[in-house]
Design a protein around this motif. Structure first.
Motif, mmCIF file in Angstrom:
data_model
loop_
_atom_site.group_PDB
_atom_site.id
_atom_site.type_symbol
_atom_site.label_atom_id
_atom_site.label_comp_id
_atom_site.label_asym_id
_atom_site.label_seq_id
_atom_site.Cartn_x
_atom_site.Cartn_y
_atom_site.Cartn_z
ATOM 1 N N HIS A 1 13.174 8.019 -0.433
ATOM 2 C CA HIS A 1 13.471 6.766 0.268
ATOM 3 C C HIS A 1 13.227 6.926 1.768
ATOM 4 C CE1 HIS A 1 14.867 4.912 -3.312
ATOM 5 N NE2 HIS A 1 16.024 5.528 -3.391
ATOM 6 N N ARG A 2 13.685 8.040 2.331
ATOM 7 C CA ARG A 2 13.492 8.248 3.774
ATOM 8 C C ARG A 2 12.010 8.384 4.107
ATOM 9 N NH1 ARG A 2 17.888 11.707 2.832
ATOM 10 N NH2 ARG A 2 16.572 13.569 2.963
ATOM 11 N N LEU A 3 11.259 9.042 3.241
ATOM 12 C CA LEU A 3 9.821 9.208 3.468
ATOM 13 C C LEU A 3 9.133 7.848 3.564
ATOM 14 C CD1 LEU A 3 7.222 11.003 3.497
ATOM 15 C CD2 LEU A 3 7.229 10.823 0.989
ATOM 16 N N VAL A 4 9.423 6.967 2.612
ATOM 17 C CA VAL A 4 8.792 5.649 2.611
ATOM 18 C C VAL A 4 9.270 4.818 3.795
ATOM 19 C CG1 VAL A 4 8.625 3.470 1.360
ATOM 20 C CG2 VAL A 4 8.346 5.637 0.141
ATOM 21 N N GLU A 5 10.567 4.845 4.063
ATOM 22 C CA GLU A 5 11.099 4.086 5.199
ATOM 23 C C GLU A 5 10.462 4.546 6.504
ATOM 24 O OE1 GLU A 5 15.250 4.773 4.842
ATOM 25 O OE2 GLU A 5 15.571 3.201 3.342
ATOM 26 N N ARG A 6 10.253 5.847 6.626
ATOM 27 C CA ARG A 6 9.621 6.414 7.825
ATOM 28 C C ARG A 6 8.199 5.877 7.977
ATOM 29 N NH1 ARG A 6 10.094 11.585 6.360
ATOM 30 N NH2 ARG A 6 12.222 11.589 7.148
ATOM 31 N N ASP B 1 3.199 9.684 -2.216
ATOM 32 C CA ASP B 1 2.297 9.644 -1.063
ATOM 33 C C ASP B 1 2.635 8.450 -0.193
ATOM 34 O OD1 ASP B 1 1.129 7.494 -2.631
ATOM 35 O OD2 ASP B 1 -0.711 7.770 -1.475
ATOM 36 N N VAL B 2 2.341 8.597 1.096
ATOM 37 C CA VAL B 2 2.442 7.500 2.053
ATOM 38 C C VAL B 2 1.207 7.575 2.950
ATOM 39 C CG1 VAL B 2 4.969 7.400 2.089
ATOM 40 C CG2 VAL B 2 3.777 8.909 3.692
ATOM 41 N N CYS B 3 0.989 6.518 3.717
ATOM 42 C CA CYS B 3 -0.135 6.495 4.647
ATOM 43 C C CYS B 3 0.312 5.771 5.908
ATOM 44 C CB CYS B 3 -1.330 5.789 4.010
ATOM 45 S SG CYS B 3 -2.858 5.883 4.961
ATOM 46 N N VAL B 4 -0.059 6.315 7.068
ATOM 47 C CA VAL B 4 0.317 5.722 8.351
ATOM 48 C C VAL B 4 -0.929 5.607 9.227
ATOM 49 C CG1 VAL B 4 2.685 6.598 8.300
ATOM 50 C CG2 VAL B 4 0.886 7.991 9.338
ATOM 51 N N PRO B 5 -0.884 4.789 10.274
ATOM 52 C CA PRO B 5 -2.002 4.764 11.218
ATOM 53 C C PRO B 5 -2.259 6.174 11.741
ATOM 54 C CG PRO B 5 -0.502 2.957 11.669
ATOM 55 C CD PRO B 5 0.173 3.822 10.643
ATOM 56 N N ILE B 6 -3.511 6.513 11.936
ATOM 57 C CA ILE B 6 -3.878 7.883 12.284
ATOM 58 C C ILE B 6 -3.147 8.363 13.537
ATOM 59 C CG2 ILE B 6 -5.930 7.136 13.565
ATOM 60 C CD1 ILE B 6 -5.781 10.251 11.353
ATOM 61 N N SER B 7 -2.856 7.466 14.481
ATOM 62 C CA SER B 7 -2.182 7.871 15.717
ATOM 63 C C SER B 7 -0.739 8.290 15.479
ATOM 64 C CB SER B 7 -2.225 6.738 16.744
ATOM 65 O OG SER B 7 -1.531 5.598 16.247
ATOM 66 N N ARG B 8 -0.141 7.897 14.333
ATOM 67 C CA ARG B 8 1.252 8.239 14.035
ATOM 68 C C ARG B 8 1.355 9.400 13.038
ATOM 69 N NH1 ARG B 8 4.706 4.013 15.406
ATOM 70 N NH2 ARG B 8 6.290 5.658 15.469
ATOM 71 N N ILE C 1 6.841 3.121 6.630
ATOM 72 C CA ILE C 1 6.812 1.681 6.881
ATOM 73 C C ILE C 1 7.239 1.382 8.315
ATOM 74 C CG2 ILE C 1 7.889 -0.521 6.261
ATOM 75 C CD1 ILE C 1 7.891 0.435 3.346
ATOM 76 N N ALA C 2 8.213 2.128 8.826
ATOM 77 C CA ALA C 2 8.657 1.936 10.216
ATOM 78 C C ALA C 2 7.543 2.251 11.203
ATOM 79 C CB ALA C 2 9.880 2.807 10.499
ATOM 80 N N MET C 3 6.610 3.106 10.805
ATOM 81 C CA MET C 3 5.469 3.454 11.658
ATOM 82 C C MET C 3 4.265 2.566 11.366
ATOM 83 S SD MET C 3 5.660 7.618 11.774
ATOM 84 C CE MET C 3 7.140 8.464 12.366
ATOM 85 N N GLU C 4 4.513 1.401 10.744
ATOM 86 C CA GLU C 4 3.479 0.427 10.407
ATOM 87 C C GLU C 4 2.494 0.978 9.378
ATOM 88 O OE1 GLU C 4 2.522 -2.462 13.855
ATOM 89 O OE2 GLU C 4 2.775 -0.490 14.813
ATOM 90 N N GLY C 5 3.021 1.798 8.480
ATOM 91 C CA GLY C 5 2.226 2.347 7.396
ATOM 92 C C GLY C 5 2.580 1.709 6.076
ATOM 93 N N THR C 6 2.258 2.412 4.997
ATOM 94 C CA THR C 6 2.435 1.861 3.651
ATOM 95 C C THR C 6 3.181 2.844 2.759
ATOM 96 O OG1 THR C 6 1.266 1.095 1.667
ATOM 97 C CG2 THR C 6 0.142 2.720 2.999
ATOM 98 N N CYS C 7 3.851 2.296 1.743
ATOM 99 C CA CYS C 7 4.616 3.131 0.817
ATOM 100 C C CYS C 7 3.710 3.947 -0.096
ATOM 101 C CB CYS C 7 5.565 2.275 -0.021
ATOM 102 S SG CYS C 7 4.752 1.122 -1.161
#
Length: 474
Positions: free
Chosen positions: A414-419, A355-362, A421-427
Motif C-alpha cells: 500500500h505504501r509503495l503504491v501511495e508513494r 510494480d509501479v512507475c513514476v516520472p523519470i525525474s522522481r 501516486i503521490a509522485m504523479e505516477g501509477t499503481c
C-alpha cells in the motif's frame, strides 16, 4: 449521464450447476476433447504466480480459430456464463482467476504467424503465439518484434495487459506497437479495430481501447504488429554503483540527454545476489545497471562512450562489456529470471511481485524511499526495474503462514503504491490491474474517470460476462 456516479454492471452471480452442466455438454458436443473439466487443469488456468487465491473456472476450452472463439462466446452469452481469456498464465495480478466461475478460453492452439509484410515492417499473428516463437519465425526476414516483458508471454496476453519490458525505453510499449486487432465481443460478434496503415483519423481509436483492457471487453483473436529491423550493431554491458540513488541519477541524466539507449535495467544489491546464485554469475553485488545500445558500429561506439562518461559522474565503475551474442543472451536471460532467482533468497517464502512507475525525474527519490521502507521493516524484497521509463518491480518474500508477515507485506505494498501516486505516477507500469490493484484506481484516476470506465464496460458488456471482477469490479 453523470459519470462521476459509479456505474455498476448488472449484478454478477455465479452460474448455477444446471447451466454449467448444460454448457459443458454443448461445448463437448462441438469441441470434443478440447473441453476439459478436471480440477487440476482448471486450477492451472487460474491465478498461481503470487499470493492471490486460486479461483478456477468451471470449464477450460481450447479453440483453434476466431470462429470457434466466437462460437464459445455466443454459447456462454446465452447463459450469462463468464468468459476468461487465457494465454500462457504468466500474469501477476489475478487476471486469470474466475471469481464467478465460467469458461477459461485457452488460446494456446492459436499461434499462427498469419502474414509478414517486410516492406511495410509489420506482421499479423494469432494471440497464442509467444514473443520468442514470433521472433524465431521472423529471424530470416531481418526483422524482430522488440517488446520483451521477460516471461515468454503470448502476444494476446501482452496486448491485454499493455505489456512493455526491457526494450520499452527505445521501442515503446504494446500500445505503441499494435496497429490493429480482431476482437470477439461479448455478444459473439467479430470486430476489426483498424488497418495496417501507420496512422488514421477515422473514428474512435478502438485498438487502444482493447489494448490493456485485460479481457474485460472482448477476446483478441488476431493482432497486427509493428516490426523493427534487427540492429546492425548491439553493444551491451554492466556498470556497478555504490548506491541505488547513484545508479538512478545516471539513468535520469542519460535519458534527459537524449542518448538513444535501447535497454537500461536496474538490479539492486539484493537482486544481484539472487541472480548470481541462480544463474551462476559473478556480478559485483552492488546496485547494477544492465544496458544495451542498438545502431551502427560507429553510433553504438559513440553512445557507449558518452554513457560511460555519465556513469563516471555518478560514481559508476567496474564496466564490463558483453561482446559476444552468447554473453549478451546470458546476461538478459539472468535479468528475465529474477522472479525465480529471488525465491532462492528465502526458501519456503512466496514471492509477491508488484510494480509501479513514476516520472523519470522522481525515480531516484521513489526508489530511495522504497529501499528505506524495506530496510526499516527488515524485509527481504529485491528490486529490479525498467528504469529507463521510470518503472520498477519489488518482490517481498513472505511466509504466508505467518499472519504478521502477510500484514507487513500488504502494508508495504500500500505504501509503495501511495508513494508512486503521490509522485504523479501509477499503481502499475506494466503488470496491469486485474484483481490485485483494483483498489488503487480511484486514487489514481479519480471517481469521474473510473465512472467513465464503468460506463464503457457496461455499454460493451451489459451482462458482465467478459473476465468479470477485474479492473472496474463486478
Amino acid at each position: 449521464m453523470n459519470v462521476a456516479t459509479p456505474i455498476r454492471p448488472a449484478q454478477r452471480l455465479r452460474p448455477d450447476e444446471a447451466s454449467i452442466a448444460d454448457l459443458t455438454g454443448e461445448l463437448t458436443k462441438r469441441f470434443g476433447n478440447r473441453v476439459v473439466t478436471s480440477l487440476a487443469v482448471r486450477q492451472q488456468h487460474a491465478h498461481t504466480t503470487t499470493w492471490l487465491a486460486n479461483q478456477p473456472p468451471d470449464i477450460v476450452v481450447l479453440p483453434e480459430s476466431a470462429e470457434e472463439v466466437a462460437e464459445i462466446v455466443r454459447l456462454c452469452a446465452a447463459r450469462r456464463v463468464p468468459v476468461i481469456p487465457f494465454g500462457t498464465g504468466t500474469s501477476l495480478e489475478g487476471h486469470l482467476n474466475a471469481p464467478f466461475g465460467g469458461v477459461s478460453v485457452d488460446l494456446s492452439l492459436m499461434k499462427r504467424l498469419v502474414a509478414v509484410h517486410p516492406e511495410d515492417l509489420d506482421c499479423v499473428v494469432e494471440p497464442g503465439i509467444t514473443r520468442k516463437e514470433l521472433n524465431e519465425q521472423l529471424r530470416d526476414t531481418g526483422l524482430f518484434f522488440p517488446i520483451d516483458p521477460g516471461a515468454d508471454a503470448s502476444l494476446g496476453g501482452m496486448v491485454s495487459t499493455r505489456a512493455s519490458g526491457t526494450n520499452a525505453v527505445r521501442y515503446g510499449t504494446m500500445k505503441d506497437n499494435v496497429l490493429a486487432l480482431t476482437v470477439v465481443t461479448p455478444d459473439g460478434s467479430v470486430v476489426k479495430t483498424g488497418t495496417r496503415a501507420r496512422k488514421s483519423s477515422a473514428g474512435y481509436d478502438l485498438t487502444r481501447l482493447f489494448v490493456g483492457a485485460e479481457g474485460t471487453l472482448g477476446i483478441v483473436t488476431e493482432i497486427t504488429l509493428k516490426l523493427h529491423g534487427i540492429p546492425e550493431a548491439i553493444s551491451a554491458g554492466i556498470c556497478s554503483f555504490p548506491t541505488v540513488k547513484d545508479a538512478c541519477d545516471a539513468v535520469i541524466v542519460t535519458i534527459q540527454s537524449g542518448l538513444p539507449i535501447a535497454r537500461i535495467e536496474l538490479l539492486d544489491e539484493v537482486q544481484v545476489r539472487a541472480v548470481n546464485a541462480y544463474s551462476r554469475l559473478t556480478l559485483p553485488e552492488t546496485p547494477l545497471l544492465l544496458f544495451e545500445f542498438h545502431g551502427t558500429d560507429a553510433g553504438v561506439k559513440e553512445q557507449a562512450e558518452r554513457f560511460g562518461e555519465i556513469c563516471a559522474e555518478y560514481r559508476g565503475g567496474n564496466f564490463e562489456w558483453a561482446t559476444r551474442a552468447e554473453e549478451r543472451s546470458r546476461l538478459w536471460q539472468a535479468r528475465h529470471d529474477v522472479y525465480w532467482a529471488s525465491l532462492g533468497l528465502r526458501p519456503g517464502a512466496k514471492g509477491v511481485a508488484s510494480d509501479v512507475c513514476v516520472p523519470i525525474s522522481r525515480l531516484a527519490e521513489c526508489l530511495a524511499e522504497t529501499k528505506r521502507d524495506i530496510e526499516e521493516h527488515g524485509m527481504v524484497a529485491p528490486i529490479a526495474g525498467h528504469v529507463g521509463d521510470g518503472n520498477f518491480h519489488v518482490m517481498p518474500l513472505v511466509m504466508l503462514e505467518d499472519p504478521a508477515e502477510v500484514r507487513m507485506a500488504e502494508d508495504f505494498m500500500h505504501r509503495l503504491v501511495e508513494r508512486a501516486i503521490a509522485m504523479e505516477g501509477t499503481c502499475t507500469g506494466e503488470h496491469g490491474v486485474g484483481q490485485g490493484k483494483m483498489k488503487y484506481l480511484k486514487a489514481e484516476h479519480g471517481e469521474s474517470a473510473l465512472g467513465l470506465m464503468r460506463l464503457l464496460k457496461r455499454s460493451i458488456d451489459p451482462d458482465d460476462i467478459m473476465n468479470p471482477g477485474k479492473i472496474v469490479g463486478a
